[in-house]
Motif scaffolding. Structure first.
Motif, PDB file in Angstrom:
ATOM      1  N   ILE A 188     -37.457  -5.355 -38.586  1.00 45.86           N
ATOM      2  CA  ILE A 188     -37.119  -4.906 -37.233  1.00 45.86           C
ATOM      3  C   ILE A 188     -37.950  -3.673 -36.891  1.00 45.86           C
ATOM      4  O   ILE A 188     -37.950  -2.684 -37.628  1.00 45.86           O
ATOM      5  CB  ILE A 188     -35.618  -4.597 -37.107  1.00 45.86           C
ATOM      6  N   ILE A 189     -38.673  -3.779 -35.785  1.00 43.91           N
ATOM      7  CA  ILE A 189     -39.597  -2.713 -35.381  1.00 43.91           C
ATOM      8  C   ILE A 189     -39.134  -2.138 -34.048  1.00 43.91           C
ATOM      9  O   ILE A 189     -39.085  -2.842 -33.040  1.00 43.91           O
ATOM     10  CB  ILE A 189     -41.028  -3.278 -35.217  1.00 43.91           C
ATOM     11  N   GLU A 206     -16.013  -9.227 -31.143  1.00 48.68           N
ATOM     12  CA  GLU A 206     -17.262  -9.387 -30.397  1.00 48.68           C
ATOM     13  C   GLU A 206     -18.456  -9.083 -31.295  1.00 48.68           C
ATOM     14  O   GLU A 206     -19.438  -9.818 -31.307  1.00 48.68           O
ATOM     15  CB  GLU A 206     -17.285  -8.436 -29.196  1.00 48.68           C
ATOM     16  N   THR A 207     -18.338  -7.988 -32.042  1.00 47.52           N
ATOM     17  CA  THR A 207     -19.425  -7.616 -32.954  1.00 47.52           C
ATOM     18  C   THR A 207     -19.659  -8.745 -33.950  1.00 47.52           C
ATOM     19  O   THR A 207     -20.800  -9.121 -34.213  1.00 47.52           O
ATOM     20  CB  THR A 207     -19.083  -6.318 -33.718  1.00 47.52           C
ATOM     21  N   ALA A 208     -18.592  -9.307 -34.454  1.00 53.67           N
ATOM     22  CA  ALA A 208     -18.711 -10.381 -35.441  1.00 53.67           C
ATOM     23  C   ALA A 208     -19.462 -11.570 -34.849  1.00 53.67           C
ATOM     24  O   ALA A 208     -20.302 -12.182 -35.514  1.00 53.67           O
ATOM     25  CB  ALA A 208     -17.331 -10.802 -35.933  1.00 53.67           C
ATOM     26  N   GLY A 209     -19.170 -11.879 -33.575  1.00 52.49           N
ATOM     27  CA  GLY A 209     -19.843 -12.999 -32.920  1.00 52.49           C
ATOM     28  C   GLY A 209     -21.333 -12.766 -32.812  1.00 52.49           C
ATOM     29  O   GLY A 209     -22.149 -13.656 -33.072  1.00 52.49           O
ATOM     30  N   ILE A 210     -21.705 -11.544 -32.431  1.00 56.32           N
ATOM     31  CA  ILE A 210     -23.124 -11.216 -32.289  1.00 56.32           C
ATOM     32  C   ILE A 210     -23.800 -11.213 -33.654  1.00 56.32           C
ATOM     33  O   ILE A 210     -24.898 -11.738 -33.827  1.00 56.32           O
ATOM     34  CB  ILE A 210     -23.294  -9.848 -31.577  1.00 56.32           C
ATOM     35  N   ILE A 211     -23.108 -10.638 -34.628  1.00 60.81           N
ATOM     36  CA  ILE A 211     -23.664 -10.582 -35.981  1.00 60.81           C
ATOM     37  C   ILE A 211     -23.914 -11.992 -36.513  1.00 60.81           C
ATOM     38  O   ILE A 211     -24.929 -12.276 -37.138  1.00 60.81           O
ATOM     39  CB  ILE A 211     -22.727  -9.799 -36.927  1.00 60.81           C
ATOM     40  N   GLN A 212     -22.974 -12.884 -36.215  1.00 65.80           N
ATOM     41  CA  GLN A 212     -23.111 -14.275 -36.646  1.00 65.80           C
ATOM     42  C   GLN A 212     -24.422 -14.881 -36.129  1.00 65.80           C
ATOM     43  O   GLN A 212     -25.187 -15.467 -36.897  1.00 65.80           O
ATOM     44  CB  GLN A 212     -21.898 -15.074 -36.139  1.00 65.80           C
ATOM     45  N   ALA A 229     -31.448   1.798 -36.342  1.00 60.36           N
ATOM     46  CA  ALA A 229     -31.110   0.472 -36.868  1.00 60.36           C
ATOM     47  C   ALA A 229     -32.343  -0.348 -37.239  1.00 60.36           C
ATOM     48  O   ALA A 229     -32.220  -1.451 -37.756  1.00 60.36           O
ATOM     49  CB  ALA A 229     -30.255  -0.285 -35.845  1.00 60.36           C
ATOM     50  N   CYS A 230     -33.530   0.201 -36.955  1.00 61.70           N
ATOM     51  CA  CYS A 230     -34.769  -0.530 -37.238  1.00 61.70           C
ATOM     52  C   CYS A 230     -35.329  -0.147 -38.608  1.00 61.70           C
ATOM     53  O   CYS A 230     -34.947   0.862 -39.185  1.00 61.70           O
ATOM     54  CB  CYS A 230     -35.812  -0.213 -36.164  1.00 61.70           C
ATOM     55  N   ILE A 243     -31.350  -8.166 -40.176  1.00 59.17           N
ATOM     56  CA  ILE A 243     -31.028  -8.488 -38.790  1.00 59.17           C
ATOM     57  C   ILE A 243     -29.544  -8.741 -38.553  1.00 59.17           C
ATOM     58  O   ILE A 243     -29.022  -8.439 -37.503  1.00 59.17           O
ATOM     59  CB  ILE A 243     -31.918  -9.664 -38.323  1.00 59.17           C
ATOM     60  N   GLN A 244     -28.836  -9.251 -39.558  1.00 55.98           N
ATOM     61  CA  GLN A 244     -27.455  -9.632 -39.265  1.00 55.98           C
ATOM     62  C   GLN A 244     -26.573  -8.447 -38.905  1.00 55.98           C
ATOM     63  O   GLN A 244     -25.644  -8.572 -38.127  1.00 55.98           O
ATOM     64  CB  GLN A 244     -26.843 -10.503 -40.370  1.00 55.98           C
ATOM     65  N   PHE A 245     -26.905  -7.305 -39.463  1.00 54.46           N
ATOM     66  CA  PHE A 245     -26.085  -6.135 -39.167  1.00 54.46           C
ATOM     67  C   PHE A 245     -26.745  -5.185 -38.171  1.00 54.46           C
ATOM     68  O   PHE A 245     -26.281  -4.075 -37.977  1.00 54.46           O
ATOM     69  CB  PHE A 245     -25.720  -5.404 -40.461  1.00 54.46           C
ATOM     70  N   PHE A 246     -27.824  -5.663 -37.541  1.00 57.70           N
ATOM     71  CA  PHE A 246     -28.559  -4.828 -36.597  1.00 57.70           C
ATOM     72  C   PHE A 246     -27.645  -4.297 -35.492  1.00 57.70           C
ATOM     73  O   PHE A 246     -27.578  -3.088 -35.249  1.00 57.70           O
ATOM     74  CB  PHE A 246     -29.725  -5.642 -36.009  1.00 57.70           C
ATOM     75  N   VAL A 247     -26.927  -5.199 -34.852  1.00 58.92           N
ATOM     76  CA  VAL A 247     -26.051  -4.795 -33.754  1.00 58.92           C
ATOM     77  C   VAL A 247     -24.912  -3.909 -34.260  1.00 58.92           C
ATOM     78  O   VAL A 247     -24.535  -2.935 -33.616  1.00 58.92           O
ATOM     79  CB  VAL A 247     -25.515  -6.034 -33.000  1.00 58.92           C
ATOM     80  N   GLU A 248     -24.423  -4.226 -35.432  1.00 62.49           N
ATOM     81  CA  GLU A 248     -23.353  -3.408 -35.993  1.00 62.49           C
ATOM     82  C   GLU A 248     -23.839  -1.983 -36.256  1.00 62.49           C
ATOM     83  O   GLU A 248     -23.127  -1.014 -35.982  1.00 62.49           O
ATOM     84  CB  GLU A 248     -22.850  -4.028 -37.301  1.00 62.49           C
ATOM     85  N   ARG A 249     -25.075  -1.864 -36.747  1.00 66.73           N
ATOM     86  CA  ARG A 249     -25.627  -0.525 -37.001  1.00 66.73           C
ATOM     87  C   ARG A 249     -25.785   0.249 -35.691  1.00 66.73           C
ATOM     88  O   ARG A 249     -25.476   1.436 -35.628  1.00 66.73           O
ATOM     89  CB  ARG A 249     -26.984  -0.624 -37.720  1.00 66.73           C
TER      90      ARG A 249
END
Ligand SMILES: Nc1ncnc2c1ncn2[C@@H]1O[C@H](COP(=O)(O)OP(=O)(O)O)[C@@H](O)[C@H]1O
Ligand SMILES: [Mg+2]
Length: 275
Positions: free
Chosen positions: A8-9, A102-108, A138-139, A259-265
């Motif tokens: 992730i950049i 919601e976070t879980a859905g995005i992470i999925q 998060a990158c 990437i899976q935890f990108f949004v969570e971070r």
């Protein structure tokens, strides 16, 4: 199919209008044309946003994901050379308020993309807001685009300073844009790195410089990425070299996943700032 985890950049600049979106989309399309699987996450609300620059129109964007109207996979669209785009994300601060479900859905969805994507390129907003810093944190790699102009240099330095001192981030790479020669870009890098070494007790790295080229503006007017619109142009060749430099970087695998935890971070970082 990729073997390594998605890299992730984050692409930042401090000041707007220095070429963040131009660098993000041309790097993405160039990497894709070299056989990489690439997605752009447009977290920049500037006028010349990634959609326009890629010449695609997205009916939905990340704000629809945040509001729960759409899933992430429903808003992702495909552009030139198969580059995927998560379109413009107004109200990105709302990520701090995402519930666990919601976070879980995005992470999925992001974790499903892990095998499909070599690179996620995040075009962040101008400035030094909490959300910009949340994305940059998060990158795995942080690219700072700057011009050889006093205001851009000052803003790039402030961005570097905040990332290093307040967020403890490393792997910061400079991409001078709009230069007259590679040498000018290298000199600009060296002078900034000297200040970073002396005052911030750290260092930034150099990737490659992008030439000032009127074809960049023409491509923008034609709503096409420069690297497809005018592949032989000076700046397009620079983007080719930049893409190759990116591909030479040592892949980084953070402890809490790519990437899976990108949004969570991002969400966790924002929540920490809010509280
Ligand atoms: N290397 C370049 N040579 C000439 N014009 C450029 C170059 N890079 C960017 N531009 C122009 O500068 C303007 C701002 O670029 P943009 O990528 O939208 O900046 P940002 O995303 O940082 O706000 C655009 O009109 C773009 O076409
Ligand atoms: Mg932009």
């Amino acid at each position: 199919m990729s073997t390594a985890a998605t890299q992730i950049i984050g692409v930042a600049s401090g000041k707007g209008g220095v070429g963040k979106t131009t660098v993000s989309i041309n790097l993405a399309v160039k990497l894709a044309s070299l056989g990489k699987k690439v997605m752009i996450f447009d977290a920049d609300l500037g006028l010349a946003n990634a959609q326009l620059a890629l010449g695609i129109r997205a009916p939905f964007n990340f704000s629809h994901v945040l509001s729960g109207e759409k899933t992430l996979s429903e808003v992702i669209i495909e552009g030139p050379s198969g580059v995927k785009l998560v379109p413009g994300a107004s109200g990105i601060q709302r990520m701090a308020a995402l519930g666990p479900q919601e976070t879980a859905g995005i992470i999925q969805v992001f974790s499903e993309l892990e095998d499909e994507l070599d690179y996620l390129i995040v075009d962040v907003a101008a400035g030094l807001s909490d959300s910009v810093m949340a994305f940059m944190s998060a990158c795995q790699y942080r690219v700072v685009v700057l011009k050889n102009e006093p205001y851009s240099i000052a803003d790039a330095y402030s961005t570097i300073k905040v990332m290093m001192q307040e967020y403890n981030l490393d792997r910061i790479y400079l991409v001078p844009n709009g230069v007259e020669s590679q040498r000018e870009g290298q000199r600009l890098y060296t002078s900034i790195n000297t200040v970073v070494q002396n005052f911030l007790n750290g260092q930034v790295k150099y990737l490659h410089s992008i030439s000032a080229d009127s074809m960049v503006v023409q491509a923008m007017k034609a709503s096409q990425p420069l690297v497809s619109y005018s592949p032989a142009s000076l700046a397009a060749r620079d983007f080719g070299d930049l893409a190759k430099r990116i591909m030479q970087l040592e892949p980084d695998v953070p402890l809490n996943g790519n990437i899976q935890f990108f949004v969570e971070r991002v969400a966790a970082q924002l929540a920490a700032k809010v509280s």
